[in-house]
Design an enzyme around this catalytic site. Sequence first.
Site, PDB file in Angstrom:
ATOM      1  N   GLY A  48       0.837  -1.198   0.000  1.00 57.62           N
ATOM      2  CA  GLY A  48       0.000   0.000   0.000  1.00 57.62           C
ATOM      3  C   GLY A  48       0.867   1.241   0.000  1.00 57.62           C
ATOM      4  CD  GLU A 106       9.979   1.436   4.279  1.00 57.26           C
ATOM      5  OE1 GLU A 106       9.632   1.516   3.075  1.00 57.26           O
ATOM      6  OE2 GLU A 106       9.527   2.178   5.163  1.00 57.26           O
ATOM      7  CB  CYS A 129      -8.625   9.302  -2.540  1.00 61.57           C
ATOM      8  SG  CYS A 129      -9.257  10.856  -3.185  1.00 61.57           S
ATOM      9  N   GLY A 185      -0.270   1.964   7.240  1.00 63.82           N
ATOM     10  CA  GLY A 185      -0.187   1.013   8.361  1.00 63.82           C
ATOM     11  C   GLY A 185       0.532  -0.279   8.013  1.00 63.82           C
ATOM     12  CE  LYS A 186       3.960   0.351   2.932  1.00 63.30           C
ATOM     13  NZ  LYS A 186       3.445   1.712   3.156  1.00 63.30           N
TER      14      LYS A 186
HETATM   15  P1  ADP Z   1       3.360   2.711   6.567  1.00 65.03           P
HETATM   16  O1  ADP Z   1       4.396   1.701   7.016  1.00 65.03           O
HETATM   17  O2  ADP Z   1       2.334   2.117   5.630  1.00 65.03           O
HETATM   18  O3  ADP Z   1       3.968   3.973   6.012  1.00 65.03           O
HETATM   19  P2  ADP Z   1       2.905   3.043   9.406  1.00 65.03           P
HETATM   20  O4  ADP Z   1       2.530   1.679   9.901  1.00 65.03           O
HETATM   21  O5  ADP Z   1       4.317   3.503   9.648  1.00 65.03           O
HETATM   22  O6  ADP Z   1       2.523   3.155   7.847  1.00 65.03           O
HETATM   23  O7  ADP Z   1       1.972   4.165  10.056  1.00 65.03           O
HETATM   24  C1  ADP Z   1       0.569   4.042  10.095  1.00 65.03           C
HETATM   25  C2  ADP Z   1       0.064   5.120  11.052  1.00 65.03           C
HETATM   26  O8  ADP Z   1       0.323   6.398  10.477  1.00 65.03           O
HETATM   27  C3  ADP Z   1      -1.426   5.131  11.319  1.00 65.03           C
HETATM   28  O9  ADP Z   1      -1.823   4.226  12.306  1.00 65.03           O
HETATM   29  C4  ADP Z   1      -1.619   6.569  11.820  1.00 65.03           C
HETATM   30  O10 ADP Z   1      -1.299   6.651  13.187  1.00 65.03           O
HETATM   31  C5  ADP Z   1      -0.549   7.359  11.068  1.00 65.03           C
HETATM   32  N1  ADP Z   1      -1.033   8.201   9.970  1.00 65.03           N
HETATM   33  C6  ADP Z   1      -0.554   9.431   9.646  1.00 65.03           C
HETATM   34  N2  ADP Z   1      -1.154   9.933   8.554  1.00 65.03           N
HETATM   35  C7  ADP Z   1      -2.065   9.024   8.155  1.00 65.03           C
HETATM   36  C8  ADP Z   1      -3.007   8.945   7.056  1.00 65.03           C
HETATM   37  N3  ADP Z   1      -3.134   9.937   6.177  1.00 65.03           N
HETATM   38  N4  ADP Z   1      -3.764   7.832   6.945  1.00 65.03           N
HETATM   39  C9  ADP Z   1      -3.637   6.836   7.837  1.00 65.03           C
HETATM   40  N5  ADP Z   1      -2.781   6.843   8.887  1.00 65.03           N
HETATM   41  C10 ADP Z   1      -1.995   7.910   9.057  1.00 65.03           C
HETATM   42 MG    MG Z   2       6.421   1.623   6.800  1.00 64.57          MG
HETATM   43 ZN    ZN Z   3      -8.999  12.586  -1.629  1.00 67.98          ZN
END
Ligand code: ADP
Ligand code: MG
Ligand code: ZN
Length: 193
Positions: free
Chosen positions: A15, A89, A177, A20-21
């Site tokens: 994603g 990553e 989106c 949240g990955k």
């Molecule tokens: P990823 O690894 O996909 O970049 P993370 O697991 O590090 O994501 O972080 C997910 C967290 O980021 C969410 O639980 C929330 O606290 C925070 N967050 C900040 N901005 C957003 C957003 N636009 N949509 C969803 N979560 C967000």
């Molecule tokens: Mg990440």
């Molecule tokens: Zn949008």
Amino acid sequence: MDRRADQGWIEVIAGPMFSGKSEELIRRVTRYHLARVPTQTFKPSLDTRYAETEVVSHSKMSTKAIPVADSDELLRAVADRTVVVGIDEGQFFDDGLVAVAELLAGAGKNLIIAGLDLDYLGRPFEPIPSLMLRAEYVTKALAVCHRCGGPGLFTQRVVQSDELVVLGATDAYEARCRHCYNPNEASQQALEI
Ligand code: ADP
Ligand code: MG
Ligand code: ZN
């Protein structure tokens, strides 16, 4: 280690940024760890955003991680007794990660791989798409669009740079989106300045 028939598969969590990955990877690895199933988590040594030896989510969840330079080094670092192999990553690894994941899954290890499926221009970000096709389980994670609150499936770069990777700068990106995403936005802003 004798391979057990009920072990050995690939899970992918794919994603955009902020979907949240890493949180989901940390959650899945931690529950095995708490049940005393041997786990190891890896990340590309390129990703030094928060800590050298941890995976840390944007919400500050964390787990220990071993930095490795490439898929070869990862393969050599997996211990015989390890059953669960977490990789964060995944998009920053070389294409060899696909063969390495299949080799490890074939040897009875459960791979949990998180990574970006699209780059900031909306193009497939290998090796994640190839891994998704070779995985038993695929989770497509969505963020919340920073503009409108809709389902965020793209990573919008909001600063001007032609580099594929702008590291260390969460401020440089937003989840968007399909309606709010515009890959040319940063360069248009630069022109307007
Ligand atoms: P990823 O690894 O996909 O970049 P993370 O697991 O590090 O994501 O972080 C997910 C967290 O980021 C969410 O639980 C929330 O606290 C925070 N967050 C900040 N901005 C957003 C957003 N636009 N949509 C969803 N979560 C967000
Ligand atoms: Mg990440
Ligand atoms: Zn949008």
